[in-house]
Design an enzyme around this catalytic site. Structure first.
Site, PDB file in Angstrom:
ATOM      1  N   CYS A  36     -26.276   2.686 -11.318  1.00 36.97           N
ATOM      2  CA  CYS A  36     -25.387   3.840 -11.491  1.00 36.97           C
ATOM      3  C   CYS A  36     -26.066   5.038 -12.151  1.00 36.97           C
ATOM      4  O   CYS A  36     -26.400   5.049 -13.379  1.00 36.97           O
ATOM      5  CB  CYS A  36     -24.324   3.711 -12.600  1.00 36.97           C
ATOM      6  SG  CYS A  36     -23.080   4.898 -12.873  1.00 36.97           S
ATOM      7  N   CYS A  61     -14.032   1.333 -14.631  1.00 37.79           N
ATOM      8  CA  CYS A  61     -14.608   2.646 -14.647  1.00 37.79           C
ATOM      9  C   CYS A  61     -13.606   3.552 -14.662  1.00 37.79           C
ATOM     10  O   CYS A  61     -13.119   4.299 -13.692  1.00 37.79           O
ATOM     11  CB  CYS A  61     -15.510   2.846 -13.314  1.00 37.79           C
ATOM     12  SG  CYS A  61     -16.451   4.442 -13.150  1.00 37.79           S
ATOM     13  N   GLU A  95       0.739  -1.197  -0.040  1.00 40.79           N
ATOM     14  CA  GLU A  95      -0.055  -0.085   0.045  1.00 40.79           C
ATOM     15  C   GLU A  95       0.864   1.395   0.049  1.00 40.79           C
ATOM     16  O   GLU A  95       0.619   2.040  -0.534  1.00 40.79           O
ATOM     17  CB  GLU A  95      -0.813   0.140   1.222  1.00 40.79           C
ATOM     18  CG  GLU A  95      -2.177  -0.836   1.113  1.00 40.79           C
ATOM     19  CD  GLU A  95      -3.029  -0.794  -0.017  1.00 40.79           C
ATOM     20  OE1 GLU A  95      -3.052   0.370  -0.545  1.00 40.79           O
ATOM     21  OE2 GLU A  95      -3.596  -1.772  -0.609  1.00 40.79           O
ATOM     22  N   LEU A 111      11.658   4.551  -7.748  1.00 35.57           N
ATOM     23  CA  LEU A 111      10.272   4.570  -7.627  1.00 35.57           C
ATOM     24  C   LEU A 111       9.643   6.012  -7.124  1.00 35.57           C
ATOM     25  O   LEU A 111       8.357   6.082  -7.197  1.00 35.57           O
ATOM     26  CB  LEU A 111      10.038   3.473  -6.174  1.00 35.57           C
ATOM     27  CG  LEU A 111       8.594   2.953  -6.131  1.00 35.57           C
ATOM     28  CD1 LEU A 111       7.984   2.511  -7.335  1.00 35.57           C
ATOM     29  CD2 LEU A 111       8.484   1.872  -5.088  1.00 35.57           C
ATOM     30  N   GLY A 112      10.532   6.718  -6.742  1.00 30.11           N
ATOM     31  CA  GLY A 112       9.919   8.295  -6.488  1.00 30.11           C
ATOM     32  C   GLY A 112       9.428   8.269  -5.204  1.00 30.11           C
ATOM     33  O   GLY A 112       9.225   7.316  -4.305  1.00 30.11           O
ATOM     34  N   CYS A 129     -19.841  -3.587 -16.541  1.00 32.43           N
ATOM     35  CA  CYS A 129     -19.709  -3.010 -15.094  1.00 32.43           C
ATOM     36  C   CYS A 129     -20.816  -3.749 -14.229  1.00 32.43           C
ATOM     37  O   CYS A 129     -21.785  -3.889 -14.472  1.00 32.43           O
ATOM     38  CB  CYS A 129     -20.013  -1.570 -15.082  1.00 32.43           C
ATOM     39  SG  CYS A 129     -19.694  -0.996 -13.301  1.00 32.43           S
ATOM     40  N   CYS A 145     -18.872   0.736 -19.355  1.00 38.58           N
ATOM     41  CA  CYS A 145     -20.221   0.294 -18.542  1.00 38.58           C
ATOM     42  C   CYS A 145     -20.707  -0.976 -19.037  1.00 38.58           C
ATOM     43  O   CYS A 145     -21.605  -1.640 -18.062  1.00 38.58           O
ATOM     44  CB  CYS A 145     -21.286   1.530 -18.489  1.00 38.58           C
ATOM     45  SG  CYS A 145     -20.427   3.069 -18.238  1.00 38.58           S
ATOM     46  N   TYR A 204      -5.914   7.053   4.312  1.00 41.24           N
ATOM     47  CA  TYR A 204      -6.159   5.886   3.068  1.00 41.24           C
ATOM     48  C   TYR A 204      -5.151   4.689   3.487  1.00 41.24           C
ATOM     49  O   TYR A 204      -5.999   3.339   3.542  1.00 41.24           O
ATOM     50  CB  TYR A 204      -5.773   6.387   1.769  1.00 41.24           C
ATOM     51  CG  TYR A 204      -5.588   5.301   0.847  1.00 41.24           C
ATOM     52  CD1 TYR A 204      -6.632   4.706   0.083  1.00 41.24           C
ATOM     53  CD2 TYR A 204      -4.381   4.680   0.731  1.00 41.24           C
ATOM     54  CE1 TYR A 204      -6.445   3.283  -0.627  1.00 41.24           C
ATOM     55  CE2 TYR A 204      -4.393   3.626  -0.202  1.00 41.24           C
ATOM     56  CZ  TYR A 204      -5.387   2.957  -0.919  1.00 41.24           C
ATOM     57  OH  TYR A 204      -5.449   1.912  -1.553  1.00 41.24           O
ATOM     58  N   ASP A 212      -9.704   6.266  -2.351  1.00 41.25           N
ATOM     59  CA  ASP A 212      -8.502   6.630  -3.226  1.00 41.25           C
ATOM     60  C   ASP A 212      -9.133   7.484  -4.497  1.00 41.25           C
ATOM     61  O   ASP A 212     -10.385   7.602  -4.484  1.00 41.25           O
ATOM     62  CB  ASP A 212      -7.663   5.660  -3.197  1.00 41.25           C
ATOM     63  CG  ASP A 212      -8.169   4.554  -4.156  1.00 41.25           C
ATOM     64  OD1 ASP A 212      -9.462   4.643  -4.845  1.00 41.25           O
ATOM     65  OD2 ASP A 212      -7.272   3.693  -4.907  1.00 41.25           O
TER      66      ASP A 212
END
Ligand code: SF4
Length: 354
Positions: free
Chosen positions: A205, A189, A36, A79-80, A199, A196, A119, A137
């Site tokens: 939706c 999405c 994560e 990776l920054g 989905c 769609c 998060y 997120d």
């Protein structure tokens, strides 16, 4: 629309269609947490090789806590957002010292660790410990704005999304539910051309029913970022050249680099280089040929980095612990920023010699 109706279709779709990723094959909280952290602001495909080599070198949280930050930064190189790596290192040490090496499962303990925000806490605790904390997120935000027909992603609407998710997140499979929404955002999405037809929650939706899902949420124009011209020099002393480590608290802190700096508006590149190298490491130099230039973009600005061969005129560089003379084949031993790796590529192609 009754929002709770989306839960079962999302769970069944996720179990059927999810991508098999190395960090989805484990229930180890340390590995889930690492993934994560690496995934923040970074694409899954970029993260996978970094995650694999990290786990190979540091299979346990205790091994991270014991490691030197320079060795961890070497694996993170490229990776920054290096503060992620430094915070993860600090947090692992705290977990070893204060929690017997076990990733805390209580929200208040976990979120107090360096680098752990809302998060990350919700993602790790829901996936690793089955705690019913919803994540928001960029993918979740987009999917929920479309499902609920929200165009304006204001604080009020963010709270509304969070309230809805908190109400429906399943107690038994919160991790799968969170990952299911994120996966729908990543695979179906999408910001442009959402698919769609395939989905699992199409029938619920609102944006889809209105016929214009891409308009949800309203896009915010990105501010243009400033651009800087940077000169940098590879200063030779015999068959070695000079590198220096950036201050730990600075951007890219703890990484090594060639010395250099910004070109002022009234300066030529060569004049700026002579000034910068004297200011940074006390070197009086003769600027030789230009090696090349590379462009690089950071989150808040972009640069063009111009590299020149240089020769010391006064042997005045007085080595301190954050300075080294190294040979070209030793660049592999130290962590450098990505922009420097672009310069190494030019040097590999054109030859390192002055
Ligand atoms: Fe997104 Fe379309 Fe699914 Fe709505 S139906 S959530 S717009 S993919």
């Amino acid at each position: 629309m009754q929002i709770k109706l989306i839960v079962d279709p999302i769970l069944s779709w996720y179990r059927r269609e999810k991508r098999i990723l190395p960090f989805r094959l484990t229930s180890n909280p340390y590995k889930i947490w690492l993934s994560e952290v690496m995934l923040q602001q970074t694409r899954v495909n970029t993260v996978i090789p970094y995650y694999n080599s990290w786990i190979k070198s540091y299979p346990s949280l205790a091994s991270v806590a014991k490691a030197k930050i320079s060795s961890l930064l070497k694996i993170w190189e490229g990776l920054g957002y290096y503060s992620r790596c430094k915070n993860f290192h600090k947090a692992c040490k705290i977990v070893v010292n204060d929690f017997q090496g076990i990733v805390p499962s209580k929200l208040e303990n976990f979120i107090a660790l360096p680098g752990v925000g809302e998060y990350t806490a919700a993602a790790v605790l829901s996936i690793a410990y089955n705690k019913p904390y919803p994540v928001i997120d960029a993918n979740v935000k987009r999917v929920l704005c479309r499902l609920l027909g929200i165009r304006n992603y204001s604080q009020y609407n963010k709270d509304r999304i969070l309230r809805n998710l908190t109400k429906i997140i399943p107690q038994k499979y919160p991790g799968d539910f969170n990952q299911g929404i994120m996966e729908i955002g990543a695979l179906i999405c999408k910001s442009q051309n959402p698919d769609c037809k395939v989905c699992p929650v199409q029938q619920f939706c609102i944006a889809n029913h209105r016929g214009c899902p891409e308009r949800y949420p309203k896009k915010i124009k990105k501010k243009s970022v400033p651009h800087y011209e940077i000169v940098t020099g590879i200063i030779w002393r015999g068959n070695k050249f000079y590198v220096q480590k950036r201050d730990n608290n600075a951007m890219l802190g703890g990484l090594w680099e060639f010395p250099g700096g910004k070109v002022e508006s009234d300066e030529s590149y060569r004049t700026a280089l002579i000034r910068e190298l004297q200011e940074e490491c006390g070197a009086i130099i003769k600027v030789c040929k230009k090696i090349g230039a590379v462009k690089h973009t950071y989150s808040h600005f972009s640069i063009t980095l111009h590299l020149y061969h240089c020769i010391e005129d006064n042997n005045k560089i007085d080595l301190k612990p954050n300075m080294k003379w190294i040979k070209p084949n030793q660049v592999e031993m130290l962590p450098f920023p990505k922009a420097n790796h672009k310069l190494f590529k030019i040097l590999d192609e054109s030859g390192w010699n002055v």
